[in-house]
Design an enzyme around this catalytic site. Structure first.
Site, PDB file in Angstrom:
ATOM      1  N   CYS A   1      42.653  27.344 -26.270  1.00 59.56           N
ATOM      2  CA  CYS A   1      42.358  26.198 -27.126  1.00 59.56           C
ATOM      3  C   CYS A   1      41.571  25.117 -26.389  1.00 59.56           C
ATOM      4  CB  CYS A   1      43.661  25.600 -27.654  1.00 59.56           C
ATOM      5  SG  CYS A   1      43.362  24.253 -28.808  1.00 59.56           S
TER       6      CYS A   1
ATOM      7  N   PHE B   1      48.727  27.983 -26.765  1.00 58.59           N
ATOM      8  CA  PHE B   1      47.320  27.598 -26.868  1.00 58.59           C
ATOM      9  C   PHE B   1      46.380  28.752 -26.541  1.00 58.59           C
ATOM     10  CE2 PHE B   1      49.466  23.498 -26.407  1.00 58.59           C
ATOM     11  CZ  PHE B   1      48.882  22.807 -27.473  1.00 58.59           C
TER      12      PHE B   1
ATOM     13  N   THR C   1      47.426  23.142 -37.081  1.00 62.83           N
ATOM     14  CA  THR C   1      48.271  23.446 -35.927  1.00 62.83           C
ATOM     15  C   THR C   1      49.036  22.220 -35.453  1.00 62.83           C
ATOM     16  OG1 THR C   1      46.218  23.133 -34.729  1.00 62.83           O
ATOM     17  CG2 THR C   1      46.986  25.393 -34.984  1.00 62.83           C
TER      18      THR C   1
END
Ligand code: HEM
Length: 464
Positions: free
Chosen positions: A408, A401, A271
Site C-alpha cells: 500500500c 497493507f 479500507t
C-alpha cells in the site's frame, strides 16, 4: 523429492466450487472452508479457473519473496481495470510503464513528510465529524460505517484533489461517489459471470459504462480547473501534474493522472473507513482496551487542540489500530502468483500464473505465531517491542497493507488519518454501543466492514 497433492473440495464439472462460496461474503466462505480442510493450503475451482488459498504465516512468508512471486490481477481487479486501467492498484506491475512512472512520482508525495503537510485538511474533516455528532446529541443512533465513510471520502478528496464532497449533511451520496460505489459493485458481479451470461446484462452494462464516464469526466474537470488556476499547493494533484519520474524523466499523462485520481478515491476510503469502524467495534466490546486508549489521549493530549506531533506519542492507539487490522484486515486478501512453475511449502507443486489467495484473516490468526489467544483482541501484543520481536521471529505474519513494491502506497496517509480521528473522537466523546448484545457481522464489497453496527456518542464535559 516427494510432492503432495493440494487438498480441495470436490466440485461440479464446469461450475467448479461456486456453490461452496457465498457470493455475499466470499471471504467468510474461504475462512470457513479453510477450517473445514484443516490445511494451510487448499485449492478450489471457479468456472474452470484454479485458485489456491494460503492461510499460514510460513507459506505467506514464502510467497512474499518477490524474486519468485508477484501480484496478480485476477477476477474483480481485472474488471476494475475497465475504469482505471493501469492505475497503481490495478496495473499488472513494472511491465506496464505507467505503473513505474506513477509509483516513483507518487512515493514521495505520499511519504511520511508529505503527509504531515496534509494534517490541516485531515483535521478540518475530522472536526466536522465531531461537530456533527455533538449537535446530534447522545440519543442519536450513529450508523458507524456510514459516517466513517463520509469522513474518509471527504478527507481523501480534499487531500488528493482539493475537492469537497461535503458528505456529512446529505443522506444521499454525491453523484460521483454513487457512480464509484456502483462501478465497484458491478465490477465484482461481472467477475463472477461468464461471457455468455454477461450478454444478458445490457442495461447494467450501459449504466456501468455511464458510471465510468462520469468518474472520468469529473476527474478531467478537476484537472482542467487546476491547470487554469494554478496554485503552489502541495497536494497530490499538483504532485501528479508536476512530478517528474527520476528514472525516465517522464511526467504522468493526463489519462494516468485520472486513472490514479479515481484509484485514490477507491483505494483511499473504504479500507480506512472499515478500519475505524472495526476499531470502534473492538473498543466497545473490550472495556479495558477502551479505557486504556482514552487514558492515553487524556495523558498525552488532555484538552489541548491536537497537533501532528501528538500523533507520534500514542503507542497504545497505534497498537489498537494494528490489532484491529490483524483480526479484521479491511483489505482481506491479495492475489499473488508464481512467476514460474514451482513447489511451495517444500512439497506442493504450484503452476505459474495460478492465483494464490493470501487469506489475511487466517494468516493473522496463525496459532503458531499468535498463540492460544490468537482470536482475542489484545492490543498489548501489538506494542512496538513485542510487535518487532514477532516480526523478526515470524516474518510477514502481519500483512494488512500487502507486500513489497505492490504494498500500500497510502499506508502513511491512512495511519495518520486513523490516529488523528481516533484521538479526536476519544478526546471529545464517550461512546456506547446501541445494542450491547450486537454480534459482529461482516459486509463485503472489495473490502470488509462491520454490518449493522450502531453506537451513540456522549459529549465529554470540559473539552474546548
Ligand atoms: C495497495 C490496504 C489505505 C492507496 C494496497 C494493498 C493493500 C492495501 C492490502 C495491496 C493490494 C494488492 O496487493 O492487490 C490498505 C489498507 C488501508 C489502505 C488496509 C487503510 C487502512 C490506502 C489509502 C490510499 C491507498 C488511504 C490512498 C491514499 C493504495 C494504492 C495501492 C494500494 C494506490 C496500489 C499500490 C501499487 O500497487 O502500486 N492497499 N490500503 N490505500 N493502496 Fe492501500
Amino acid at each position: 523429492s516427494d510432492t503432495a497433492t493440494i487438498p480441495g473440495p470436490p466440485g461440479l464439472p464446469f461450475l467448479g466450487n461456486i456453490s461452496d462460496i457465498d457470493a455475499e461474503t466470499p471471504i467468510q466462505s474461504l475462512c470457513n472452508l479453510t477450517d473445514t480442510y484443516g490445511s494451510p493450503i487448499w485449492k478450489f475451482n471457479l468456472a474452470g479457473n484454479e485458485r489456491i488459498v494460503i492461510s499460514s504465516q510460513a507459506l505467506m512468508d514464502e510467497i512474499c519473496n518477490e524474486e519468485r512471486f508477484s501480484k496478480i490481477i485476477a477476477a474483480a481487479l481485472e474488471q476494475v481495470r475497465n475504469g482505471v486501467h493501469d492505475g497503481l492498484f490495478t496495473a499488472h506491475g513494472p511491465q506496464e510503464e505507467n505503473w513505474g512512472v506513477a509509483h516513483r512520482v507518487l512515493l514521495p508525495q505520499l511519504g511520511p513528510l508529505a503527509i504531515r503537510n496534509m494534517f490541516p485538511e485531515m483535521h478540518d474533516i475530522a472536526s466536522q465529524l465531531v461537530m456533527k455528532w455533538a449537535r446530534h446529541g447522545p440519543n442519536h443512533t450513529i450508523k458507524v460505517t456510514d459516517d466513517f465513510t463520509r469522513l474518509t471520502l471527504d478527507t481523501i478528496a480534499l487531500c488528493a484533489m482539493d475537492y469537497r464532497f461535503n458528505s456529512y449533511y446529505s443522506e444521499s451520496m454525491h453523484p460521483m461517489i454513487q457512480a464509484m460505489a456502483d462501478f465497484l459493485k458491478v465490477s465484482g458481479d461481472r467477475a463472477r459471470r461468464d461471457v455468455v451470461t454477461q450478454m444478458f446484462y445490457r442495461a447494467e452494462s450501459q449504466k456501468y459504462q455511464d458510471d465510468i464516464e462520469l468518474l472520468r469526466k469529473t476527474s478531467f474537470e478537476v484537472i482542467n480547473t487546476r491547470k487554469q488556476n494554478p496554485t503552489d499547493k502541495k497536494d497530490l494533484l499538483n504532485g501528479m501534474l508536476k512530478g517528474v519520474d527520476p528514472k525516465t524523466g517522464k511526467t504522468m499523462s493526463d489519462d494516468s493522472v485520472v486513472d490514479n485520481m479515481i484509484t485514490f478515491l477507491i483505494a483511499g476510503h473504504e479500507t480506512t473507513s472499515g478500519l475505524l469502524s472495526f476499531t470502534w467495534y473492538y473498543l466497545l466490546k473490550n472495556a479495558a482496551a477502551y479505557e486504556a486508549a482514552q487514558q492515553e489521549v487524556d495523558n498525552v493530549i488532555g484538552k489541548d487542540p491536537i497537533t501532528v506531533d501528538h500523533l507520534t506519542k500514542l503507542p497504545y492507539l497505534n497498537a489498537v489500530l494494528r490489532e484491529s487490522l490483524r483480526l479484521s484486515p479491511t483489505a482481506p486478501s491479495v492475489g499473488i502468483t508464481a512467476k514460474e512453475d514451482t513447489v511451495i511449502g517444500g512439497k506442493y507443486p504450484v503452476k505459474a500464473n495460478v492465483p494464490l489467495i493470501a487469506l489475511f484473516p487466517k494468516i493473522h490468526r496463525d496459532p503458531a505465531v499468535y498463540g492460544e489467544d490468537a482470536e482475542e483482541f489484545r492490543p498489548e501484543r501489538m506494542l512496538d517491542e513485542e510487535f518487532n520481536r514477532r516480526e523478526k521471529e515470524h516474518p510477514n505474519c502481519w500483512k494488512p497493507f500487502g507486500n513489497g513494491m505492490r504494498g500500500c502506497i497510502g499506508r502513511p496517509f491512512a495511519w495518520q488519518e486513523a490516529l488523528l480521528v481516533m484521538a479526536m473522537l476519544l478526546q471529545n466523546f464517550n461512546f456506547s454501543m446501541e445494542d450491547p448484545s450486537y454480534q459482529l457481522q461482516i459486509k463485503q464489497t472489495l473490502t470488509i466492514k462491520p454490518k449493522d453496527f450502531y453506537m451513540r456518542a456522549h459529549l465529554r464535559s470540559g473539552v474546548s
